[in-house]
Write a protein that holds these residues in place. Structure first.
Motif, mmCIF file in Angstrom:
data_model
loop_
_atom_site.group_PDB
_atom_site.id
_atom_site.type_symbol
_atom_site.label_atom_id
_atom_site.label_comp_id
_atom_site.label_asym_id
_atom_site.label_seq_id
_atom_site.Cartn_x
_atom_site.Cartn_y
_atom_site.Cartn_z
ATOM 1 N N THR A 2 73.306 53.692 59.195
ATOM 2 C CA THR A 2 73.051 52.422 58.517
ATOM 3 C C THR A 2 72.306 52.699 57.215
ATOM 4 O O THR A 2 71.330 53.446 57.195
ATOM 5 N N VAL A 3 72.779 52.082 56.126
ATOM 6 C CA VAL A 3 72.175 52.248 54.807
ATOM 7 C C VAL A 3 71.856 50.872 54.246
ATOM 8 O O VAL A 3 72.690 49.962 54.295
ATOM 9 N N ILE A 53 82.774 52.721 55.447
ATOM 10 C CA ILE A 53 81.939 51.590 55.859
ATOM 11 C C ILE A 53 82.675 50.830 56.954
ATOM 12 O O ILE A 53 83.847 50.486 56.805
ATOM 13 N N ALA A 54 81.977 50.547 58.053
ATOM 14 C CA ALA A 54 82.581 49.821 59.179
ATOM 15 C C ALA A 54 82.141 48.362 59.220
ATOM 16 O O ALA A 54 82.833 47.513 59.795
ATOM 17 N N VAL A 124 74.330 36.828 55.602
ATOM 18 C CA VAL A 124 75.765 36.550 55.664
ATOM 19 C C VAL A 124 76.455 37.829 56.121
ATOM 20 O O VAL A 124 76.400 38.855 55.438
ATOM 21 N N THR A 125 77.091 37.769 57.295
ATOM 22 C CA THR A 125 77.869 38.908 57.773
ATOM 23 C C THR A 125 79.186 38.932 57.013
ATOM 24 O O THR A 125 79.901 37.923 56.966
ATOM 25 N N LEU A 126 79.489 40.056 56.390
ATOM 26 C CA LEU A 126 80.710 40.180 55.603
ATOM 27 C C LEU A 126 81.886 40.525 56.513
ATOM 28 O O LEU A 126 81.757 41.327 57.442
ATOM 29 N N ASP A 127 83.040 39.916 56.230
ATOM 30 C CA ASP A 127 84.211 40.057 57.098
ATOM 31 C C ASP A 127 85.027 41.313 56.768
ATOM 32 O O ASP A 127 84.657 42.109 55.904
ATOM 33 N N ALA A 128 86.158 41.448 57.464
ATOM 34 C CA ALA A 128 87.010 42.632 57.309
ATOM 35 C C ALA A 128 87.533 42.790 55.887
ATOM 36 O O ALA A 128 87.682 43.921 55.398
ATOM 37 N N ALA A 130 85.966 42.027 53.143
ATOM 38 C CA ALA A 130 84.861 42.600 52.370
ATOM 39 C C ALA A 130 84.692 44.081 52.682
ATOM 40 O O ALA A 130 84.473 44.890 51.778
ATOM 41 N N VAL A 131 84.799 44.433 53.950
ATOM 42 C CA VAL A 131 84.649 45.842 54.347
ATOM 43 C C VAL A 131 85.739 46.692 53.691
ATOM 44 O O VAL A 131 85.465 47.788 53.186
#
Length: 172
Positions: A2-3, A53-54, A124-128, A130-131
């Motif tokens: 995690t970064v 990044i996952a 805000v959790t970023l979705d697929a 964004a990943v």
């Protein structure tokens, strides 16, 4: 691994297409004095990222008086940014295409905000989507735009009286 990445730059553009590069306030919604809509942005460096990044989450500090609305809650949305980062960060006027870009295109995630959001960081959790975009940007810079998707005029805002901050993105 995690970064945690701190924002390199942040700010807002208003609906007239105006932005000042030295203004680090990142308000989204209606301006407290004029009612002109603002959309915000955050820029991050992915230069130190070496693994795929996952997942990712934004964490944006909201001042104690940073949320005001005539509604019980609003929705804050994060979007892709197709504007060149140098143009996004530059002082300019009449650039309504940049304002529009910050609240349209590919949605990367949303969260509900309310008066309970005052004085805390809004996550805000970023979705697929964004990943995927983050992975394509590894080694460079990455920008996201934000808007109150439930803003319909007036004096409703999130992140009022903000900036500069340590808006962060946590990637894993």
């Amino acid at each position: 691994t995690t970064v945690t990445l701190n924002a390199l730059n942040e700010g807002w553009w208003d609906a007239t297409g105006a932005h000042g590069s030295t203004n680090t306030n990142y308000e989204a919604g209606g301006d407290t004095s004029s009612g002109i809509e603002h959309r915000d942005y955050f820029v991050f460096s992915l230069a130190g990222i070496t693994q795929p990044i996952a997942g990712a989450q934004l964490s944006i500090p909201n001042p104690t008086n940073g949320y005001l609305s005539t509604k019980a809650s609003d929705t804050f949305g994060i979007f892709d940014v197709s504007t060149l980062i140098t143009a996004l960060e530059a002082t300019n006027t009449g650039q309504t295409s940049i304002f529009n870009d910050l609240g349209s295109g590919v949605s990367y995630g949303t969260t509900t905000v309310s008066s309970a959001s005052n004085g805390i960081s809004v996550g805000v959790t970023l979705d697929a989507s964004a990943v995927t975009a983050l992975n394509l940007a590894i080694g460079g810079q990455f920008a996201v735009g934000g808007t109150l998707t439930t803003y319909f005029g007036g004096n409703d805002y999130l992140f009022g009286f903000s900036g500069p901050s340590l808006g962060q993105m946590v990637v894993n």
